[in-house]
Every structure is written in structure tokens, then in C-alpha cells.
Design an enzyme around this catalytic site. Structure first.
Site, PDB file in Angstrom:
ATOM      1  N   ARG A   1      -5.631   6.361  15.113  1.00 26.56           N
ATOM      2  CA  ARG A   1      -6.590   7.153  15.876  1.00 26.56           C
ATOM      3  C   ARG A   1      -7.668   6.278  16.496  1.00 26.56           C
ATOM      4  O   ARG A   1      -8.165   5.360  15.871  1.00 26.56           O
ATOM      5  CB  ARG A   1      -7.299   8.136  14.932  1.00 26.56           C
ATOM      6  CG  ARG A   1      -6.557   9.439  14.687  1.00 26.56           C
ATOM      7  CD  ARG A   1      -6.476  10.311  15.912  1.00 26.56           C
ATOM      8  NE  ARG A   1      -7.761  10.651  16.481  1.00 26.56           N
ATOM      9  CZ  ARG A   1      -8.461  11.725  16.159  1.00 26.56           C
ATOM     10  NH1 ARG A   1      -8.013  12.573  15.271  1.00 26.56           N
ATOM     11  NH2 ARG A   1      -9.630  11.971  16.737  1.00 26.56           N
TER      12      ARG A   1
ATOM     13  N   ASP B   1      -3.178   0.035   8.980  1.00 29.59           N
ATOM     14  CA  ASP B   1      -2.551   1.056   8.131  1.00 29.59           C
ATOM     15  C   ASP B   1      -1.091   1.423   8.378  1.00 29.59           C
ATOM     16  O   ASP B   1      -0.465   1.022   9.349  1.00 29.59           O
ATOM     17  CB  ASP B   1      -3.414   2.313   8.146  1.00 29.59           C
ATOM     18  CG  ASP B   1      -3.636   2.815   6.718  1.00 29.59           C
ATOM     19  OD1 ASP B   1      -3.079   2.212   5.792  1.00 29.59           O
ATOM     20  OD2 ASP B   1      -4.342   3.805   6.545  1.00 29.59           O
TER      21      ASP B   1
ATOM     22  N   LYS C   1      -5.236  13.292  -4.562  1.00 31.75           N
ATOM     23  CA  LYS C   1      -6.635  13.231  -4.998  1.00 31.75           C
ATOM     24  C   LYS C   1      -6.854  13.866  -6.371  1.00 31.75           C
ATOM     25  O   LYS C   1      -7.953  13.817  -6.910  1.00 31.75           O
ATOM     26  CB  LYS C   1      -7.547  13.900  -3.957  1.00 31.75           C
ATOM     27  CG  LYS C   1      -7.473  13.267  -2.558  1.00 31.75           C
ATOM     28  CD  LYS C   1      -8.143  11.893  -2.502  1.00 31.75           C
ATOM     29  CE  LYS C   1      -8.095  11.302  -1.094  1.00 31.75           C
ATOM     30  NZ  LYS C   1      -8.613   9.944  -1.009  1.00 31.75           N
TER      31      LYS C   1
ATOM     32  N   LYS D   1     -18.119   5.013  -3.833  1.00 24.82           N
ATOM     33  CA  LYS D   1     -19.112   4.004  -3.455  1.00 24.82           C
ATOM     34  C   LYS D   1     -20.295   4.650  -2.718  1.00 24.82           C
ATOM     35  O   LYS D   1     -21.446   4.262  -2.908  1.00 24.82           O
ATOM     36  CB  LYS D   1     -18.459   2.931  -2.579  1.00 24.82           C
ATOM     37  CG  LYS D   1     -17.429   2.091  -3.337  1.00 24.82           C
ATOM     38  CD  LYS D   1     -16.884   0.945  -2.508  1.00 24.82           C
ATOM     39  CE  LYS D   1     -15.980   0.055  -3.351  1.00 24.82           C
ATOM     40  NZ  LYS D   1     -15.419  -1.075  -2.617  1.00 24.82           N
TER      41      LYS D   1
ATOM     42  N   ASP E   1      21.608 -35.256   6.581  1.00 26.62           N
ATOM     43  CA  ASP E   1      21.912 -34.513   5.348  1.00 26.62           C
ATOM     44  C   ASP E   1      23.152 -33.660   5.638  1.00 26.62           C
ATOM     45  O   ASP E   1      23.469 -33.397   6.807  1.00 26.62           O
ATOM     46  CB  ASP E   1      20.696 -33.650   5.001  1.00 26.62           C
ATOM     47  CG  ASP E   1      20.996 -32.613   3.952  1.00 26.62           C
ATOM     48  OD1 ASP E   1      21.512 -32.997   2.886  1.00 26.62           O
ATOM     49  OD2 ASP E   1      20.723 -31.421   4.206  1.00 26.62           O
TER      50      ASP E   1
ATOM     51  N   ASP F   1      24.719 -30.440   3.418  1.00 22.03           N
ATOM     52  CA  ASP F   1      24.634 -28.979   3.205  1.00 22.03           C
ATOM     53  C   ASP F   1      23.332 -28.420   3.771  1.00 22.03           C
ATOM     54  O   ASP F   1      22.250 -28.901   3.459  1.00 22.03           O
ATOM     55  CB  ASP F   1      24.705 -28.671   1.711  1.00 22.03           C
ATOM     56  CG  ASP F   1      26.064 -29.018   1.141  1.00 22.03           C
ATOM     57  OD1 ASP F   1      26.962 -28.176   1.219  1.00 22.03           O
ATOM     58  OD2 ASP F   1      26.224 -30.170   0.651  1.00 22.03           O
TER      59      ASP F   1
END
Ligand code: GDG
Length: 729
Positions: A9, A140, A277, A378, A497, A499
Site C-alpha cells: 500500500r 513484506d 492476535k 511499545k 582442476d 571435477d
């Protein structure tokens, strides 16, 4: 540089007034205030759904133009899109899953399809405003695919993602058929933030198991970059709540409220309507309290503010009916003519009234069954300016990690809620003030500014780190440069190298037979007298001889313990004694107790392979094995090495580094090229001069100069070099 916030939003409300004209009101959520107070001089933009459907094209144009002046960029969604993406996948699939309401999870293919489409729409809306170097911060669970979508188009920007809700344990997350796509979506970000380390741990474990990745604590090396994960507990605009208590209109409201509620003690609960909640459990806890403590009748009331939310989702309307019934039943049973046990408000309060309510409430009862953080807890504490108050807080809320002075309860335990209410009512005022002070100190420091700036600063520092850490990637220019140097040089050394470099990894080592294409390329390269080609491998000499014995190349087996020069195999001095039983038995024991792992016994190396073992289990066994090996290996002077999904015990005298040193002694090379994919190849790279072209396959290396992301590009690259030579000669 700009900061672009992308959220479901936009922070504003659009509505039609009585004359059917559009009206715009900016809404001040925690996020907007946090970002507005960022101590950065940076242009800020928002991308999001404006919250209203435009009725006509002209209206859409008008809204877009109006919002453009605010640096808001709307993503218009149709009613069907809102249903599938927002009400559907976001709120009927992801939300219940992330809040551990497994049986509430609804799967509908059309939800997922719409979720994908809408994430893509957000991407397309954001792209035109993003420039190189910008910071994009995605908010979010509605936009979990967006980081990766943006990354596909823009590789030169910083992308952050913050997950505001819990991230569930792997066992739950894996049930989503799209779990891998969502995780990959998130890992498009440079930084993924959660409220707590618990959610972070769950994310890491899900990503490791579902995507077969390996995190080093908070970071994971992806193909071309490092992604980081961290915990940023979100704070509030502390001063706003603390200071607003001094505003005359708030004080006035507080006085009126106090008069209305009478002399009763007041317990406050504030939530959006949501099953997560714990509203029904809370009401049951309060009812139990009234039943068990008749002495508190007419002395305490619960004010319950429920803000309507998601009422288009069936679950929510059912919950509303149950809450109405429960409150009706409590009030029906206990009310007297002087007293209402539960004051019930099913609407949102203006800010002034909410703060006044926080201020006068003796207790805040915050008991979510699961909550990402919970800001109400809070806010209540911040509004307690010079006034006692007690916070009862669910241990299932992210906030419980910081707010340790609250009375912490298990929200499923109705009796514990009842006991907590009693404890809160009887808590001495001095104790209340002391606890408040401790928590206020915490939340005034870790406020929303600190949260937002902490996230953005970390994203910035990751950008710096990435810029310096990455070895140069191979691009067309690098290819050209290597080719030019190749052409002009006379003595060339290739250290290759096998593998994971010349051949793709195979689950069974014996399946990694060289392809005819590889053999042709090696033959082409060796056809020039200027080239010396060495294959430096951990494999034993039997394999190397079988596969490359016919080619005029140098072979180094078991990290150089055996090497073949000019067609003759040599044995390096200091070969170790035959393996003793003690060490073999330790390995064997780990093979037995770790299904899907196996032991490879070579002359100078023992290798425990765990490629197919679950990541977490493998880490456990890897550490246990190393712990078990330390003593016997140090007694016998053996080296323990962690490789790519292997643990090796080997003679300390031979490494790919010592082999590189041996090879360098041969001649003065004016062109050196080394390619490898494993940590053991870093040993080669380390010993080579800085002018050498050292190329790491796959993961970024701190030692190699260049990085080739995928193994399948190695052969075409070597082929091109060899062809060039043939053409030139
Ligand atoms: C999600 C996560 C996480 C509530 N009633 C009124 C009102 N509110 C405001 C509160 C608070 C906000 O709504 C609710 O925030 P929460 O954090 O408690 O919960 P969610 O909405 O579920 O938020 C949550 C959060 O994201 C942030 O990351 O903490 O865990 O679920 O700010 O004040 N505001 C007004 N009147 C009301 O009646 N004005």
C-alpha cells in the site's frame, strides 16, 4: 541516488467525497515516520497500490498525476487481482502459514497465479523510476517474488527486503508447493531483514534445505554475489507517543475517558481483527479472572479496541461473530447496573483518543498467539509518561525479546493470562515505574528511525563490500584481454582442476568420464609447443591415467602426491604410511550413521563425501567428524580439510599449492591460466604470480582474479583459446 520503497500500500487514503470528487489523505504509519526521519539526504519514492480502484481512465490519470508530485507511483489493481493476490495468496495462504495456523492455509492455484502476476506488475511499475546505484527497499510478504524479479532487470542497484511477520520453521514452510520460488524470490535481495533472530534462523534453515544452499552465519554466496540476512527489531516513533501526552487535546480526552470509566481499573487491548492476535483466548482469560476473583467485580474493566480488517476474507467474519458472542456472554453474565466488564469498540480510534487510552489504562493486555513484532505493546509503554502501568505480553510476539520487564505469558494458557492479570493489578507502583523505565529506555533508543536507518545503512555497507570483494567477473572484455595475451605469449602454463571445472559434478565419481569435446580441446591445446597443460586434481592416479593417459599432458593426482611428467609417473617424497585403523574406523563410523554419505580411500587422502546429505544434518556430522579427527590426525601429522561437501584427511606435504610451485619451477612462463571450483584450488591461485589469470568457477573467491559463474562455460572458453591458436598458426 534515490531510495525507492515498494510496499503493498502507498501511505495514503483515497476516497470520493460527497460531490464524488477524489480526496487524498496521507497516512502516517510507523514506516513512513521512520523513513521521513532518515538522516540521509536522499530523494525518496514510494511504489504501491493506492488502495482505491480508479473508476475511469481519466480518474486513473488524475490519480497518477496527483501522486507523481508526491513521488508516489501507483500500481493499479483490478478487483480480481486484489482478490487473488491480496485476499488470496497473501492473506489466506502466506499469512496463516507464517503465523502457524496451518489448518487455515488455503491453496488455490489461481491465488498463486495472481500473486505472480501482481508481483510482476509491481516490478514493471518500479523499473522506470529505478536508476543505477539506487536503493530499493521492498516491504513484506505480499512482495516476496519482487527482489528476484527486479534483480533480473537491474544488477547495478541495492535491493533490500523486510519481512514484517514471523518466518515459520522449515517444517511448516516446506508444505508450500511454491516454497522454493518464494525463497529464490527473496534471495534476489542483497539484504533480507526480520524482526528477530528466530525468524532469521528459520529463513536460513528453509533456504539451506529447500534450495540446497550453505550459509556462513548471516551470509550466503550465490552465483555472482553475496546475500545477507539480519535481525532489525522494528521500533516506534517514541517521541510522538511520549510527547503527545502533553498536548492539551490528548489530556482533555484522557480526563473525559477517566471520568467515563469511573474508578475502575482499566485493562486495554488493541488489535486489528485477526485470529493471530489471540483475542478469544484473551477474553477467556479475562472471564476466568472474573470467575476466580469475585473480589474484583465492579473494580476492573477490559476496554477492547478491535480495528476492522480483511473482512472480505471468510475467516475474519467468522472470528468477528465469535468475538461478538463471547463479549456478549461475558457482559451478560457479569454486568451490573454500575459496571460493564468489557467495553467493546469495533472501529478504529483517532490518534489522540488512542494515545489518551494508552495513557489512562492501568494494564495493557497484549496476547497474540503469534506476532511478527507487535507495535501496540511499545506504543503503550511510550505513552506512559510519568504514569504507572503494566504490560502483559505474549511470549509469542517478536517484541517479547526486547521487553523482558513485561509480564510474559503463554497466550494459549488461559489460566496464565488470569494469573498475570492478578499479578498486574497487585503490582506495587514503584515496581511498575521501575519496569517501565527499563523498557522505555530500550524503546526510546531503538526507535523507528534507528530501525530504518540501521537497515538502509547496512544495505549501503553491503554495497561497498560487494564492490570490493567480488573478483572481476568474466565479461567479453576480459575474454578479449586473455586472448590477446595468449596470442602474444611464448611460454604458457595451464593448471586445470578436473571435477566441477573440466567436468560437471556427478553424484558418482566414476560417472565423471571426460566428454569427447573435452578430449578434443585438450588435444588442440597440446598441439601448440608453446603450451604446457597440467590437470591438478584430488583424484587418484588410476582415474587420471585411465582418462588422460594418452594425452601429452602433466597430471597431478591426489593434490600432487603423484605426478606424471613426460609420460612417467613420479611419487613425491614423504608419502604417508598406510592408513591406520583408528582413522579409517572413525570415518567408517560416520558413514554408518550418516545415510547417503560415503568414504573414498585414496593412497594419500581419505575423503568423506556428503553431497547428498541434508544440509543441517551434514553440518552437524561434519563438525562431529572433524572433532573426532583432530587428536588422531595431529598425532600422525595429517591435515584435515573442509572442501565442497567433503571432509578430507591428507598428507600435509602435498597441496595444490605445492603442486603449483613445482610446476612454476619448470620455465619462465609469460602466460599462466588456472581454473578451479573448490577451496583446494584457492591453494593453486595463491601461489601464482599476480599476472596469472586465476578463474574461480561458481562461487566468488577472495583469491581468484576472475569468476566464471557456471561450469558449462569452461569448455567453450578453452575451445575459443585453442581455436584462435589454430587459426593464427
Ligand atoms: C504487522 C505485524 C508488526 C491499532 N488500532 C488503532 C491504531 N492501531 C495501530 C497501532 C499500531 C498498528 O495499528 C498495529 O501494529 P501491530 O504491530 O500491533 O500489528 P499489525 O498491524 O498486525 O502489523 C506486526 C508490524 O507489522 C510492523 O512490522 O509489528 O507483528 O503483524 O501502530 O497503533 N491506530 C489508530 N487507531 C486505532 O484504533 N490511530
Amino acid at each position: 541516488m534515490k531510495l525507492i520503497i515498494i510496499a503493498n500500500r502507498l501511505p495514503l487514503k483515497i476516497s470520493h467525497n460527497e460531490h464524488n470528487e477524489l480526496e487524498f489523505v496521507r497516512s502516517e504509519g510507523g514506516l513512513t515516520t521512520g523513513l521521513d526521519s532518515l538522516e540521509m539526504d536522499i530523494e525518496m519514492h514510494w511504489v504501491g497500490w493506492p488502495g482505491a480502484n480508479a473508476e475511469t481512465d481519466q480518474e486513473q490519470e488524475y490519480i497518477t498525476k496527483y501522486l507523481d508530485d508526491l513521488n508516489f507511483h501507483p500500481v493499479f489493481l483490478t478487483t480480481e487481482q486484489i482478490q487473488g493476490y491480496y485476499e488470496g495468496y497473501s492473506n489466506s495462504t502466506l499469512w496463516p502459514l507464517c503465523h502457524y495456523f496451518y489448518s487455515f492455509v488455503e491453496y488455490e492455484n489461481r491465488y498463486w497465479e495472481t500473486y505472480k502476476i501482481v508481483n510482476e506488475l509491481f516490478c514493471q511499475a518500479a523499473l522506470p523510476i529505478i536508476d543505477a546505484g539506487d536503493i530499493v527497499w521492498i516491504q513484506d510478504y505480499q512482495l516476496m517474488l519482487l527482489p528476484q524479479l527486479l534483480r533480473k532487470w537491474k544488477n547495478d542497484i541495492s535491493i533490500g527486503y523486510f519481512h514484517h511477520i514471523p518466518f515459520p520453521s522449515y517444517e511448516l514452510f516446506r508444505v508450500l508447493p511454491e516454497s522454493d520460488l518464494l525463497l529464490k524470490g527473496l534471495l534476489g535481495a542483497d539484504l533480507i531483514g526480520f524482526h528477530t533472530h528466530e525468524y532469521m534462523r528459520h529463513f536460513v534453515s528453509a533456504a539451506e534445505r529447500v534450495l540446497d544452499l550453505r550459509f556462513k552465519l548471516d551470509q550466503v554466496v550465490l552465483n555472482d554475489r553475496i546475500a545477507y540476512v539480519d535481525a532489525f527489531p522494528m521500533g516506534i516513533n517514541y517521541d510522538l507517543y511520549y510527547d503527545s501526552i502533553n498536548q492539551p487535546e490528548v489530556q482533555e480526552k484522557a480526563i473525559i475517558m477517566k471520568q467515563n470509566y469511573g474508578v475502575h481499573k482499566l485493562i486495554l487491548s488493541v488489535d486489528r481483527l485477526d485470529y493471530s492476535k489471540g483475542i478469544l483466548h484473551r477474553l477467556k482469560g479475562f472471564a476466568l479472572f472474573l470467575e476466580k476473583h469475585p473480589e474484583y467485580k465492579e473494580k476492573v474493566s477490559l476496554a477492547m479496541i478491535i480495528v476492522p480488517s480483511r473482512d472480505n476474507v471468510d475467516r475474519y467474519s467468522d472470528l468477528k461473530t465469535k468475538i461478538d458472542e463471547t463479549i456478549g456472554s461475558i457482559n451478560g453474565t457479569y454486568s451490573t447496573i454500575n459496571w460493564t466488564p468489557v467495553y467493546y469498540f469495533y472501529h478504529s480510534f483517532p490518534f489522540d483518543e488512542l494515545v489518551a487510552m494508552y495513557h489512562i489504562a492501568d494494564i495493557a493486555l497484549v496476547t497474540p498467539l503469534r506476532d511478527g513484532m507487535n507495535l501496540v505493546a511499545k506504543e503503550y509503554l511510550a505513552a506512559k509518561r510519568d504514569k504507572p502501568g503494566v504490560l502483559i505480553l505474549s511470549e509469542m510476539a517478536g517484541a517479547a525479546i526486547e521487553l523482558t520487564e513485561a509480564i510474559l505469558v503463554n497466550p494459549n494458557d488461559v489460566e496464565e493470562i488470569e494469573r498475570a492479570i492478578l499479578e498486574a493489578l497487585e503490582m506495587p507502583v514503584e515496581e511498575q515505574m521501575r519496569k517501565l523505565e527499563v523498557m522505555q529506555k530500550q524503546i526510546s533508543k531503538y526507535n523507528v528511525n534507528r530501525w530504518a536507518s540501521g537497515f538502509v545503512k547496512e544495505l549501503e555497507s553491503i554495497k561497498q563490500k560487494n564492490a570490493t570483494l567480488y573478483s572481476e567477473k568474466m565479461n567479453a572484455e576480459t575474454f578479449q584481454n586473455i586472448q590477446e595475451n595468449y596470442r602474444s605469449s611464448k611460454n604458457r602454463l595451464f593448471i586445470l582442476d578436473y571435477d566441477g571445472t573440466l567436468a560437471a559434478f556427478q553424484n558418482r565419481p566414476e560417472d565423471a568420464t571426460p566428454t569427447p569435446e573435452l578430449l578434443d580441446i585438450l588435444a588442440d591445446l597440446t598441439s601448440s609447443h608453446k603450451n604446457k597443460i597440467a590437470i591438478s586434481s584430488g583424484r587418484d592416479k588410476t582415474f587420471l591415467e585411465k582418462w588422460f593417459g594418452d594425452l601429452p599432458i602433466t597430471l597431478a593426482a591426489e593434490h600432487g602426491a603423484h605426478f606424471k611428467e613426460d609420460g612417467i609417473w613420479h611419487e613425491n617424497k614423504k608419502l604417508i604410511e598406510p592408513w591406520d585403523d583408528e582413522i579409517i574406523n572413525i570415518f567408517q563410523n560416520f558413514v554408518d550413521k550418516t545415510p547417503r554419505s560415503k568414504l573414498e580411500i585414496k593412497e594419500t587422502t581419505l575423503v568423506w563425501h556428503f553431497r547428498k546429505v541434508d544440509n543441517w544434518f551434514a553440518s552437524l556430522r561434519e563438525q562431529q567428524l572433524i572433532d573426532a579427527l583432530i587428536m588422531p590426525c595431529s598425532r600422525q601429522n595429517l591435515q584435515i580439510m573442509r572442501g565442497n561437501k567433503i571432509v578430507e584427511v591428507k598428507s600435509p606435504y602435498h597441496t595444490k599449492g605445492s603442486e603449483a610451485i613445482r610446476l612454476l619451477k619448470d620455465k619462465n612462463y609469460d602466460f599462466i591460466l588456472a581454473i578451479g571450483d573448490d577451496t583446494t584450488d584457492d591453494d593453486t591461485f595463491r601461489e601464482l604470480p599476480s599476472t596469472a589469470y586465476t578463474i574461480k568457477i561458481g562461487n566468488i573467491s577472495e583469491v581468484a582474479r576472475y569468476n566464471l559463474r557456471i561450469q558449462s562455460r569452461v569448455l567453450p572458453f578453452l575451445k575459443q583459446l585453442a581455436e584462435k591458436e589454430t587459426k593464427d598458426e
